[in-house]
Motif scaffolding. Structure first.
Motif, PDB file in Angstrom:
ATOM      1  N   ARG A   1      -9.043  13.124 -10.608  1.00  0.00           N
ATOM      2  CA  ARG A   1      -8.992  14.033  -9.478  1.00  0.00           C
ATOM      3  C   ARG A   1     -10.385  14.211  -8.866  1.00  0.00           C
ATOM      4  NH1 ARG A   1      -6.213  17.740 -12.097  1.00  0.00           N
ATOM      5  NH2 ARG A   1      -7.988  19.084 -12.394  1.00  0.00           N
TER       6      ARG A   1
ATOM      7  N   PHE B   1       2.405   1.633  -3.394  1.00  0.00           N
ATOM      8  CA  PHE B   1       1.372   1.991  -4.355  1.00  0.00           C
ATOM      9  C   PHE B   1       1.061   3.490  -4.264  1.00  0.00           C
ATOM     10  CE2 PHE B   1      -3.096   2.769  -5.313  1.00  0.00           C
ATOM     11  CZ  PHE B   1      -3.187   2.253  -6.587  1.00  0.00           C
ATOM     12  N   ARG B   2       0.964   3.976  -3.062  1.00  0.00           N
ATOM     13  CA  ARG B   2       0.643   5.410  -2.887  1.00  0.00           C
ATOM     14  C   ARG B   2       1.793   6.291  -3.390  1.00  0.00           C
ATOM     15  NH1 ARG B   2      -2.186   3.291   1.966  1.00  0.00           N
ATOM     16  NH2 ARG B   2      -4.391   3.627   1.472  1.00  0.00           N
TER      17      ARG B   2
ATOM     18  N   ILE C   1       8.269  14.261  -3.426  1.00  0.00           N
ATOM     19  CA  ILE C   1       7.464  13.201  -2.797  1.00  0.00           C
ATOM     20  C   ILE C   1       8.282  12.491  -1.713  1.00  0.00           C
ATOM     21  CG2 ILE C   1       6.399  10.953  -3.225  1.00  0.00           C
ATOM     22  CD1 ILE C   1       5.642  12.133  -6.035  1.00  0.00           C
TER      23      ILE C   1
ATOM     24  N   TYR D   1       6.423  13.566   1.465  1.00  0.00           N
ATOM     25  CA  TYR D   1       5.455  12.514   1.756  1.00  0.00           C
ATOM     26  C   TYR D   1       6.114  11.381   2.532  1.00  0.00           C
ATOM     27  CZ  TYR D   1       2.179   8.683   1.235  1.00  0.00           C
ATOM     28  OH  TYR D   1       1.343   7.624   1.503  1.00  0.00           O
TER      29      TYR D   1
ATOM     30  N   ALA E   1      -3.818   5.997 -10.964  1.00  0.00           N
ATOM     31  CA  ALA E   1      -3.945   4.760 -10.183  1.00  0.00           C
ATOM     32  C   ALA E   1      -3.520   3.554 -11.017  1.00  0.00           C
ATOM     33  CB  ALA E   1      -5.384   4.603  -9.701  1.00  0.00           C
TER      34      ALA E   1
ATOM     35  N   ALA F   1       0.838  -1.211   0.000  1.00  0.00           N
ATOM     36  CA  ALA F   1       0.000   0.000   0.000  1.00  0.00           C
ATOM     37  C   ALA F   1       0.871   1.257   0.000  1.00  0.00           C
ATOM     38  CB  ALA F   1      -0.923  -0.018   1.211  1.00  0.00           C
TER      39      ALA F   1
ATOM     40  N   ASP G   1      -0.475   1.023 -10.140  1.00  0.00           N
ATOM     41  CA  ASP G   1      -0.644  -0.424  -9.987  1.00  0.00           C
ATOM     42  C   ASP G   1       0.389  -1.175 -10.828  1.00  0.00           C
ATOM     43  OD1 ASP G   1      -1.846  -2.798  -9.101  1.00  0.00           O
ATOM     44  OD2 ASP G   1      -3.096  -2.894 -10.908  1.00  0.00           O
TER      45      ASP G   1
ATOM     46  N   PHE H   1       1.600   6.294  -6.998  1.00  0.00           N
ATOM     47  CA  PHE H   1       0.458   7.112  -7.429  1.00  0.00           C
ATOM     48  C   PHE H   1       0.824   8.600  -7.400  1.00  0.00           C
ATOM     49  CE2 PHE H   1      -3.241   9.666  -6.088  1.00  0.00           C
ATOM     50  CZ  PHE H   1      -3.990   9.563  -7.250  1.00  0.00           C
ATOM     51  N   LEU H   2       1.523   9.010  -6.359  1.00  0.00           N
ATOM     52  CA  LEU H   2       1.923  10.415  -6.288  1.00  0.00           C
ATOM     53  C   LEU H   2       2.911  10.755  -7.402  1.00  0.00           C
ATOM     54  CD1 LEU H   2       2.356  10.846  -2.417  1.00  0.00           C
ATOM     55  CD2 LEU H   2       0.421  11.548  -3.840  1.00  0.00           C
TER      56      LEU H   2
END
Lengths: 213, 212
Positions: free
Chosen positions: A105, A34-35, A146, A150, A44, A31, A48, A38-39
């Motif tokens: 979005r 994946f995030r 990121i 993040y 998405a 997860a 993936d 994604f950023l």
């Protein structure tokens, strides 16, 4: 980023190509990766694909992993490399902006917020402007932001992930922030009101009415 | 009416505000996205269908480099290697000499001195058939055309050259009676005397030859 004893044991088993251990590792990190993907991609579907590629690659190179070294920077380095390759292959790489992804979005944030508290609506709009500006940065700068804002990596960890020196990380972050500010100002130029608030009420000169000189 | 917005240059004071919003934006968007539920199953399918992991390529590359280095050392250090290198050297020298002779027009069979050879003394005209002289102390050369004869007494070091032959440089030390026909001999001088400790003072070789 020190791994606990349980994580060390898990990593040791993964190094021995234990598939059950690898599935466990997948559940623990998927997860998160994946995030991050994604950023990086703002898609998405791409996230993936990248995550799948990362774990397949990870399994094959786990034999070479040095257990004495921290795991996460090594993992993020794979994510970064696979992500950049993916974006290049998709011809949406370094200097090309990502698609605006308006539909995605809206799916994430919902349609324009219904009339509610004004501050909340403004905040949402500011985030949307920031997301758009981020999507227009080159992938190297976007990734640096990121990882820093993040993932919370420090400069040394970022240098390990990006395969460069700390000084390079520092300058890349600085350039990325400056480019982000420029993007937000561009939005302000084109009529965005959020960036005005965000960037401290830029000077606005109202052109006199035509013929009214 | 159209608004004309004048944008100020980036203000460093904006950075904390921008960083704060950036952190918040990333967290919000990341939180709102959910990874696919079937990801693990798909990954396991990928692993099952993937080819077995390759053997370590860096190891193979290291072995290849080590083998190449060992081969080069063997070629350089072994007798076979030295012979090969020598052969290559000779071949290269022959090529160079041939090219030089072609460029300089030296195609008449004149001797090409070996590397390091010093040619001194008085040359005999090409029309001479007989030459007589004495070469003492130091070095000199006597040259006779084909079928000519060089006769003389040699004391010291003599370098004899035959114009039409391929006579190598010959060195005599001491009082030496030399008689021969260098044009047809590979070595123009016959050395018979033992080397004395003293030498006659220098007397450049005097050759006599009939006019052409």
């Amino acid at each position: 980023m020190d791994e606990s004893g349980a994580t060390q044991e898990l990593l040791t088993r993964c190094k021995m190509q234990d598939r059950a251990a690898f599935a466990e590792l997948f559940r623990e990190y998927h997860a998160r990766l994946f995030r991050t993907a994604f950023l990086m991609t703002q898609s998405a579907e791409a996230a993936d694909d990248i995550t799948q590629l990362v774990f397949v690659e990870l399994f094959s190179v786990f034999r070479r992993y040095d257990l004495a070294r921290p795991f996460l920077p090594w993992l993020y380095r794979i994510v970064h490399n696979v992500g950049v390759d993916y974006l290049k292959r998709a011809r949406r790489g370094a200097d090309m902006p990502l698609p605006a992804g308006e539909g995605a979005r809206d799916a994430l944030l919902g349609p324009d917020p219904a009339p509610g508290p004004a501050e909340q609506a403004e905040r949402r709009e500011a985030q949307r402007a920031m997301w758009d500006a981020l999507g227009r940065l080159p992938v190297a700068q976007r990734t640096a932001l990121i990882l820093r804002y993040y993932e919370g990596l420090n400069e040394a960890e970022m240098a390990a992930v990006l395969g460069c020196r700390k000084g390079t990380v520092k300058s890349r972050l600085h350039r990325a922030l400056r480019a982000l500010g420029d993007e937000l100002r561009q939005q302000a130029w084109h009529g965005g009101s959020v960036a005005d608030d965000l960037l401290g009420n830029p000077t606005i000169a109202v052109r006199p009415q035509e013929g009214g000189e | 009416m159209a608004d004309d917005r004048r944008i100020p240059p980036p203000d460093p004071a904006d950075a904390p505000q921008m960083e704060s919003l950036l952190t918040e934006t990333l967290a919000t968007y990341a939180h709102d996205i959910e990874p696919p539920a079937d990801a693990l199953a798909r990954m396991q399918t990928h692993l099952a269908t993937a080819k077995p992991a390759r053997q370590s390529r860096p190891g193979a590359i290291r072995w290849a480099i080590a083998g190449a280095v060992a081969l080069v050392l063997l070629l350089l250090l072994s007798p076979i290697g030295r012979a090969t290198a020598s052969g290559i050297g000779h071949a290269a020298r022959n090529v160079i000499v041939t090219m030089r002779d072609t460029v300089t027009g030296n195609s008449g069979g004149e001797l090409t001195p070996a590397r390091g050879t010093r040619v001194t003394g008085t040359s005999v005209p090409s029309s001479a058939t007989t030459g007589t002289g004495t070469a003492t102390a130091g070095s000199g050369s006597a040259t006779a055309r084909a079928s000519g004869t060089v006769t003389g007494t040699i004391t010291g070091t003599v370098v004899g050259t035959s114009r039409s032959g391929k006579a190598p440089a010959t060195t005599a030390t001491g009082a030496t009676a030399a008689t021969g026909t260098p044009a047809s001999m590979p070595a123009p001088l016959l050395l018979t005397a033992p080397a004395p400790t003293t030498a006659t003072p220098a007397n450049p070789m005097a050759g006599t030859s009939p006019p052409p």
